[in-house]
Design a protein around this motif. Structure first.
Motif, PDB file in Angstrom:
ATOM      1  N   SER A   1       0.906  -1.017   0.088  1.00  0.00           N
ATOM      2  CA  SER A   1      -0.045   0.019   0.010  1.00  0.00           C
ATOM      3  C   SER A   1       0.990   1.302   0.086  1.00  0.00           C
ATOM      4  O   SER A   1       1.863   1.439   0.745  1.00  0.00           O
ATOM      5  CB  SER A   1      -1.114  -0.217   1.205  1.00  0.00           C
ATOM      6  OG  SER A   1      -0.329   0.098   2.266  1.00  0.00           O
TER       7      SER A   1
ATOM      8  N   GLU B   1      -3.647   4.680  -1.904  1.00  0.00           N
ATOM      9  CA  GLU B   1      -4.508   5.607  -0.975  1.00  0.00           C
ATOM     10  C   GLU B   1      -4.708   6.732  -1.549  1.00  0.00           C
ATOM     11  O   GLU B   1      -5.842   7.523  -1.148  1.00  0.00           O
ATOM     12  CB  GLU B   1      -4.094   5.409   0.404  1.00  0.00           C
ATOM     13  CG  GLU B   1      -3.776   4.112   0.780  1.00  0.00           C
ATOM     14  CD  GLU B   1      -5.419   3.720   1.132  1.00  0.00           C
ATOM     15  OE1 GLU B   1      -6.532   4.103   1.373  1.00  0.00           O
ATOM     16  OE2 GLU B   1      -5.422   2.364   1.038  1.00  0.00           O
TER      17      GLU B   1
ATOM     18  N   LYS C   1      -7.894   4.188  -4.352  1.00  0.00           N
ATOM     19  CA  LYS C   1      -8.900   4.826  -3.760  1.00  0.00           C
ATOM     20  C   LYS C   1      -9.824   5.837  -4.656  1.00  0.00           C
ATOM     21  O   LYS C   1      -9.221   6.657  -5.439  1.00  0.00           O
ATOM     22  CB  LYS C   1      -8.339   5.818  -2.690  1.00  0.00           C
ATOM     23  CG  LYS C   1      -9.384   5.815  -1.759  1.00  0.00           C
ATOM     24  CD  LYS C   1      -8.822   6.678  -0.581  1.00  0.00           C
ATOM     25  CE  LYS C   1      -9.750   6.616   0.563  1.00  0.00           C
ATOM     26  NZ  LYS C   1      -9.396   6.576   1.843  1.00  0.00           N
TER      27      LYS C   1
ATOM     28  N   TYR D   1     -12.804   1.560  -3.674  1.00  0.00           N
ATOM     29  CA  TYR D   1     -11.802   1.649  -4.700  1.00  0.00           C
ATOM     30  C   TYR D   1     -12.152   1.249  -5.802  1.00  0.00           C
ATOM     31  O   TYR D   1     -12.738   0.603  -6.157  1.00  0.00           O
ATOM     32  CB  TYR D   1     -10.789   0.688  -4.284  1.00  0.00           C
ATOM     33  CG  TYR D   1     -10.057   1.034  -2.525  1.00  0.00           C
ATOM     34  CD1 TYR D   1      -8.834   1.645  -2.848  1.00  0.00           C
ATOM     35  CD2 TYR D   1     -10.693   0.714  -1.564  1.00  0.00           C
ATOM     36  CE1 TYR D   1      -8.143   1.896  -1.739  1.00  0.00           C
ATOM     37  CE2 TYR D   1     -10.265   1.268  -0.360  1.00  0.00           C
ATOM     38  CZ  TYR D   1      -8.922   1.636  -0.325  1.00  0.00           C
ATOM     39  OH  TYR D   1      -8.216   2.182   0.676  1.00  0.00           O
TER      40      TYR D   1
END
Length: 186
Positions: free
Chosen positions: A77, A100, A125, A177
């Motif tokens: 991530s 993200e 995201k 997402y």
């Protein structure tokens, strides 16, 4: 080959043209992968482990200092943004690559950079389908040897290169997402 210890604030894999292996849950504030002879990072974390980069991931700095990142297993991530610079490669062979940053600037692919999706997933995201379309249409993101079983029965967009298909879904596969995955058509 080297194993990067867990829990570093800044990891710059730029000193040697070698492979840095992340094989245990880890975190870094930022990660840069670049070297004149190509630096490489391999992420292979068993048991659904996670390598969390709280800020940015930069693969390569320009054509003269390329980088390569191989995601084989686990979750990688990135908190803010990912940049894949000239002649650098991001291979999603397995696992999930999660961005993200929820805007179009969170994924930057330079003209000669490449993201190849095989058995892995890209999760970004927000609804990022309109941001993915030009990257896929230009060939910066492409499917290679995807699995033959579908991730989801529904999707919002798809792109084919004749033998492989990229599918994108917003909000069904992963709430909040856009998920991009490959499928082998033949």
């Amino acid at each position: 080959r080297g194993v990067e210890p867990a829990n570093n604030d800044l990891v710059n894999h730029t000193a040697v043209a070698d492979v840095l292996t992340v094989d245990a849950p880890s975190y870094a504030g930022s990660l840069m992968v670049a070297h004149a002879d190509t630096a490489a990072v391999e992420v292979d974390i068993p048991f659904d482990g996670r390598f969390a980069i709280s800020s940015n991931l930069v693969i390569g700095t320009h054509a003269a200092a390329p980088g390569k990142l191989e995601l084989n297993r686990g979750l990688l991530s990135v908190g803010s943004f990912c940049q894949v610079a000239g002649n650098s490669i991001l291979n999603l062979n397995g696992g999930s690559f999660q961005i993200e940053g929820g805007d179009s600037a969170a994924l930057v692919m330079d003209n000669t950079a490449l993201m190849q999706i095989a058995g892995g997933l890209l999760q970004w995201k927000g609804n990022r389908i309109s941001d993915l379309d030009p990257l896929i249409s230009s060939g910066a993101i492409r499917a290679v040897n995807g699995p033959t079983n579908m991730l989801s029965a529904s999707w919002d967009a798809s792109w084919t290169n004749g033998s492989n298909i990229l599918f994108a879904d917003y909000n069904d596969v992963s709430t909040g997402y856009t998920t991009l995955w490959a499928f082998e058509a033949e």
